[in-house]
Enzyme design. Sequence first.
Site, PDB file in Angstrom:
ATOM      1  N   ASP A   1      -5.957   1.273  12.635  1.00  0.00           N
ATOM      2  CA  ASP A   1      -7.210   0.584  12.319  1.00  0.00           C
ATOM      3  C   ASP A   1      -8.079   0.396  13.549  1.00  0.00           C
ATOM      4  O   ASP A   1      -9.296   0.282  13.450  1.00  0.00           O
ATOM      5  CB  ASP A   1      -6.911  -0.780  11.690  1.00  0.00           C
ATOM      6  CG  ASP A   1      -6.329  -0.594  10.305  1.00  0.00           C
ATOM      7  OD1 ASP A   1      -5.104  -0.379  10.206  1.00  0.00           O
ATOM      8  OD2 ASP A   1      -7.102  -0.579   9.335  1.00  0.00           O
TER       9      ASP A   1
ATOM     10  N   GLN B   1       0.831  -1.219   0.000  1.00  0.00           N
ATOM     11  CA  GLN B   1       0.000   0.000   0.000  1.00  0.00           C
ATOM     12  C   GLN B   1       0.861   1.262   0.000  1.00  0.00           C
ATOM     13  O   GLN B   1       0.435   2.300  -0.501  1.00  0.00           O
ATOM     14  CB  GLN B   1      -0.922   0.014   1.224  1.00  0.00           C
ATOM     15  CG  GLN B   1      -2.038  -1.005   1.213  1.00  0.00           C
ATOM     16  CD  GLN B   1      -1.653  -2.285   1.917  1.00  0.00           C
ATOM     17  OE1 GLN B   1      -0.480  -2.688   1.933  1.00  0.00           O
ATOM     18  NE2 GLN B   1      -2.630  -2.942   2.512  1.00  0.00           N
TER      19      GLN B   1
ATOM     20  N   ASN C   1      -2.332  -1.408  13.765  1.00  0.00           N
ATOM     21  CA  ASN C   1      -2.173  -0.831  12.424  1.00  0.00           C
ATOM     22  C   ASN C   1      -1.504  -1.890  11.538  1.00  0.00           C
ATOM     23  O   ASN C   1      -1.173  -2.992  11.991  1.00  0.00           O
ATOM     24  CB  ASN C   1      -1.338   0.457  12.489  1.00  0.00           C
ATOM     25  CG  ASN C   1      -1.407   1.250  11.192  1.00  0.00           C
ATOM     26  OD1 ASN C   1      -2.497   1.469  10.650  1.00  0.00           O
ATOM     27  ND2 ASN C   1      -0.273   1.683  10.679  1.00  0.00           N
TER      28      ASN C   1
HETATM   29  O1  MRU Z   1      -5.224  -3.377   4.938  1.00  0.00           O
HETATM   30  P1  MRU Z   1      -5.452  -1.905   4.755  1.00  0.00           P
HETATM   31  O2  MRU Z   1      -4.835  -1.354   3.508  1.00  0.00           O
HETATM   32  O3  MRU Z   1      -6.927  -1.564   4.862  1.00  0.00           O
HETATM   33  O4  MRU Z   1      -4.703  -1.244   5.990  1.00  0.00           O
HETATM   34  C1  MRU Z   1      -4.730   0.141   6.148  1.00  0.00           C
HETATM   35  C2  MRU Z   1      -3.928   0.620   7.300  1.00  0.00           C
HETATM   36  O5  MRU Z   1      -3.348  -0.141   8.025  1.00  0.00           O
HETATM   37  C3  MRU Z   1      -3.970   2.078   7.569  1.00  0.00           C
HETATM   38  O6  MRU Z   1      -2.772   2.501   8.144  1.00  0.00           O
HETATM   39  C4  MRU Z   1      -5.106   2.353   8.574  1.00  0.00           C
HETATM   40  O7  MRU Z   1      -6.317   1.855   8.060  1.00  0.00           O
HETATM   41  C5  MRU Z   1      -5.264   3.794   8.855  1.00  0.00           C
HETATM   42  S1  MRU Z   1      -5.991   4.625   7.466  1.00  0.00           S
HETATM   43  C6  MRU Z   1      -6.234   6.237   7.751  1.00  0.00           C
END
Ligand code: MRU
Length: 375
Positions: free
Chosen positions: A243, A202, A253
């Site tokens: 999260d 990501q 997170n």
């Molecule tokens: O698996 P993902 O891409 O949904 O994980 C996203 C994250 O870990 C972000 O750091 C978290 O959602 C914070 S977003 C503002």
Amino acid sequence: MRVAGKAFRTIWPAGGDASIHIIDQTRLPHEFEILSIHTVSEAAHAIKEMQVRGAPLIGVTAAYGLALAMRAEPSDANLNAASALLAAARPTAVNLQWAIASMRGHLLALPPSERAGAGFAHAGAIAEQDVGLCQAIGAHGLPLIRAASARKQGRTVDILTHCNAGWLATVDWGTATAPIYMAHDEGIALHVWVDETRPRNQGASLTAWELGQHGVPHTIIVDNAGGHLMQHGEVDLVIVGTDRTTASGDVCNKIGTYLKALAAHDNGVPFYVAAPSPSIDFSIQDGIAEVPIETRSPKEITHIPGLAASGRIETVGLTPAGSAALNYAFDITPARLVTGFITERGVIAASRDALAKAFPERVGKGSSWKTPAAE
Ligand code: MRU
């Protein structure tokens, strides 16, 4: 935020509220594709397959998913079924259950005949609220970057971030990126170290892309490089998203966040977590024991998609055919490693007392919804 100079959000209603539009994040950075979502099943699929991802955006998508469900059949039974379907899509980000609870509280108070229109209006309000929360996080985080810039007498401030907690993870602005965009816009010299964030990358594919679209200087690094950079004084502060943060300040997170926090602690680098209040779960205390950690397909480790010489996105294998792979998607950073939370109400110490003082109305109250079978 802007894509090729044009303002976009990550999700918006379309077709007279008959559908919603999303940016398909599985195609970025190679293709910018907008998808139409017409049903709650399609919304759940988009969350599960990570066409939309990031805790706040998952919540907003679920809210619109319930609105679509109410358009199709506004009964209590359908609301319950749609809530269960969406809640099962991804387990870790508490924003999903938070948004479902908010929508249910609103819709169940209304007769079925009013639920379709009200569902879209309330989902829209949740989306607008998310934009406001991110802007407030930006405003409260900006002084941290200003101070780092002043300490360095205007030399470039180096900020490390993990995963994507940018505008693609929210409706607009992002959480960790909001202070970065605001500091960049006011002319502070800064540079972002972007962790690639295996296995789904990501950072390399989404954070790098959106920073590039906004003209923010950045460099992609492999996940293991952060500690080395910190040892050499190349990181002034770390800002990540969350999260699910517990009432005591433990941070869940993206996998690998914990290792960045350990390295930051060891090197005296401030480690901030941008945390809008819907990402704080005041019903739990102990992150390691109580946060459900998503495990995803091993294929995300053993295979990788990318842009082939043909110009098409193709997936290739990386690992020996017989080797097992285990794909934990999140980890827990204990509160003791967190310098502070950048919230919509200011920068808050990572402690139960400080969080309770900042959000007294949330203390002792669950704000999430679980499927009855899971209770
Ligand atoms: O698996 P993902 O891409 O949904 O994980 C996203 C994250 O870990 C972000 O750091 C978290 O959602 C914070 S977003 C503002």
